[in-house]
Design an enzyme around this catalytic site. Structure first.
Site, PDB file in Angstrom:
ATOM      1  N   CYS A   1      -2.241  -2.232   7.756  1.00 15.64           N
ATOM      2  CA  CYS A   1      -2.209  -3.200   6.649  1.00 15.64           C
ATOM      3  C   CYS A   1      -1.000  -4.125   6.696  1.00 15.64           C
ATOM      4  O   CYS A   1      -1.094  -5.282   6.272  1.00 15.64           O
ATOM      5  CB  CYS A   1      -2.311  -2.464   5.319  1.00 15.64           C
ATOM      6  SG  CYS A   1      -3.962  -1.770   5.094  1.00 15.64           S
TER       7      CYS A   1
ATOM      8  N   GLN B   1       7.215 -13.262  21.823  1.00 15.14           N
ATOM      9  CA  GLN B   1       6.888 -14.665  22.095  1.00 15.14           C
ATOM     10  C   GLN B   1       7.606 -15.614  21.125  1.00 15.14           C
ATOM     11  O   GLN B   1       7.010 -16.550  20.586  1.00 15.14           O
ATOM     12  CB  GLN B   1       5.374 -14.892  22.021  1.00 15.14           C
ATOM     13  CG  GLN B   1       4.574 -13.972  22.954  1.00 15.14           C
ATOM     14  CD  GLN B   1       3.097 -14.187  22.807  1.00 15.14           C
ATOM     15  OE1 GLN B   1       2.566 -15.199  23.245  1.00 15.14           O
ATOM     16  NE2 GLN B   1       2.438 -13.230  22.171  1.00 15.14           N
TER      17      GLN B   1
ATOM     18  N   ASP C   1       0.784  -1.240   0.000  1.00 20.27           N
ATOM     19  CA  ASP C   1       0.000   0.000   0.000  1.00 20.27           C
ATOM     20  C   ASP C   1       0.819   1.294   0.000  1.00 20.27           C
ATOM     21  O   ASP C   1       0.431   2.275   0.662  1.00 20.27           O
ATOM     22  CB  ASP C   1      -0.966   0.014   1.201  1.00 20.27           C
ATOM     23  CG  ASP C   1      -1.967  -1.119   1.162  1.00 20.27           C
ATOM     24  OD1 ASP C   1      -1.915  -1.939   0.227  1.00 20.27           O
ATOM     25  OD2 ASP C   1      -2.804  -1.195   2.084  1.00 20.27           O
TER      26      ASP C   1
ATOM     27  N   LYS D   1      -6.710  -4.872  -3.268  1.00 19.24           N
ATOM     28  CA  LYS D   1      -7.397  -5.482  -2.126  1.00 19.24           C
ATOM     29  C   LYS D   1      -8.404  -4.498  -1.527  1.00 19.24           C
ATOM     30  O   LYS D   1      -8.103  -3.316  -1.381  1.00 19.24           O
ATOM     31  CB  LYS D   1      -6.369  -5.913  -1.074  1.00 19.24           C
ATOM     32  CG  LYS D   1      -5.530  -4.777  -0.497  1.00 19.24           C
ATOM     33  CD  LYS D   1      -4.436  -5.326   0.392  1.00 19.24           C
ATOM     34  CE  LYS D   1      -3.636  -4.259   1.100  1.00 19.24           C
ATOM     35  NZ  LYS D   1      -4.322  -3.495   2.125  1.00 19.24           N
TER      36      LYS D   1
ATOM     37  N   THR E   1       0.367   0.920   6.599  1.00 20.72           N
ATOM     38  CA  THR E   1       1.034   1.369   7.801  1.00 20.72           C
ATOM     39  C   THR E   1       1.372   0.143   8.648  1.00 20.72           C
ATOM     40  O   THR E   1       0.695  -0.885   8.555  1.00 20.72           O
ATOM     41  CB  THR E   1       0.155   2.336   8.628  1.00 20.72           C
ATOM     42  OG1 THR E   1      -1.047   1.656   9.023  1.00 20.72           O
ATOM     43  CG2 THR E   1      -0.236   3.561   7.832  1.00 20.72           C
TER      44      THR E   1
ATOM     45  N   GLU F   1      -4.636  -0.815  -1.480  1.00 22.98           N
ATOM     46  CA  GLU F   1      -5.960  -0.855  -0.851  1.00 22.98           C
ATOM     47  C   GLU F   1      -6.884   0.079  -1.628  1.00 22.98           C
ATOM     48  O   GLU F   1      -6.506   1.208  -1.929  1.00 22.98           O
ATOM     49  CB  GLU F   1      -5.878  -0.397   0.619  1.00 22.98           C
ATOM     50  CG  GLU F   1      -7.242  -0.415   1.313  1.00 22.98           C
ATOM     51  CD  GLU F   1      -7.212   0.056   2.769  1.00 22.98           C
ATOM     52  OE1 GLU F   1      -6.115   0.166   3.349  1.00 22.98           O
ATOM     53  OE2 GLU F   1      -8.294   0.311   3.317  1.00 22.98           O
TER      54      GLU F   1
HETATM   55  C1  C5J Z   1      -3.146   0.806   5.417  1.00 22.12           C
HETATM   56  C2  C5J Z   1      -4.837   2.119   6.503  1.00 22.12           C
HETATM   57  N1  C5J Z   1      -2.654   0.558   4.216  1.00 22.12           N
HETATM   58  N2  C5J Z   1      -3.996   2.566   7.438  1.00 22.12           N
HETATM   59  N3  C5J Z   1      -4.397   1.347   5.485  1.00 22.12           N
HETATM   60  O1  C5J Z   1      -2.489   0.606   6.422  1.00 22.12           O
HETATM   61  O2  C5J Z   1      -6.007   2.421   6.551  1.00 22.12           O
END
Ligand code: C5J
Length: 226
Positions: free
Chosen positions: A166, A206, A28, A133, A162, A76
């Site tokens: 995502c 973990q 993204d 996506k 981020t 996205e």
């Molecule tokens: C992604 C979002 N790509 N933060 N989307 O992380 O909404």
């Protein structure tokens, strides 16, 4: 393609990479998230906080292309008629512009609009896979799993934005499907630096419950030595 496997320094511990079954995945890195006037900014975020990931991603992309590693980009976004955008997602929060509204880079988070496209620095080359996506995870409602299995890919070097949204969602989906995920910390970013750190910590905690965390420098060094 590096001929021998590499042992990559990572957390929580070193991880072996078989280059022939490894892909670079860039999540993204779209204008809608990184540039002013897009989805990220409409949600009230300072989009300049994502810029730090562009340079390291660019180096990884150049190296992957040079050695012939499979490259997967994700975006996205939604169909122009919003048929794949749940109302709960569209109506969430109080953004200045909602998904589908016209903005300075076209309709917010809509496929085919300028804002939906990948930033020029990381633009996909011919032959690279681009996964569109509708969700945060790259496996939800996409052909990604089938494409990876058809190519024999078992390990993903994960970059993008981020970190806690995502990137984390995709890593969790990949982990449940049996993929080994190595997240490259400097190739990821968040509008919330504390969430970036927490997102990475959750992956490697973990004993590496979702995967490993490493850096672009470590991967580039391993590639050179292999
Ligand atoms: C992604 C979002 N790509 N933060 N989307 O992380 O909404």
């Amino acid at each position: 393609m590096p001929s021998k496997a590499s042992m990559l320094p990572a957390e929580p511990g070193p991880v072996e990479i078989d280059w022939g079954t490894t892909a670079l995945m860039i999540i993204d890195m779209q204008r809608d998230f990184l540039e002013p006037g897009g989805f990220g900014e409409t949600l009230g975020n300072d989009v300049s906080l994502l810029a730090s990931a562009v340079g390291p991603c660019r180096k990884m992309l150049a190296a992957a292309r040079e050695v012939g590693l499979a490259v997967i980009h994700t975006r996205e976004g939604h169909q122009p008629d919003l048929s794949d955008a749940p109302r709960a997602k569209i109506e969430r929060g109080a953004p200045s512009l909602r998904i589908g509204d016209p903005g300075p880079m076209g309709r917010i988070l809509i496929r085919g609009e300028p804002g939906h496209d990948i930033v020029p620095e990381l633009y996909p080359a011919a032959g690279e896979i681009v996964i569109d996506k509708p969700g945060k995870g790259a496996f939800y409602a996409t052909e990604l799993d089938a494409l990876l299995r058809a190519r024999g890919i078992g390990t993903l070097l994960v970059c993008g934005v981020t970190t806690e949204v995502c990137v984390n969602t995709t890593v969790r989906e990949a982990n449940d499907r049996g993929y080994r995920c190595i997240v490259l910390a400097d190739c990821c970013a968040s509008y919330f630096p504390a969430f970036h750190e927490a997102g990475l910590a959750m992956i490697k905690a973990q004993g590496g419950i979702f995967g490993w965390v490493s850096t672009s420098a470590a991967v580039l060094d391993a590639m050179r030595r292999a």
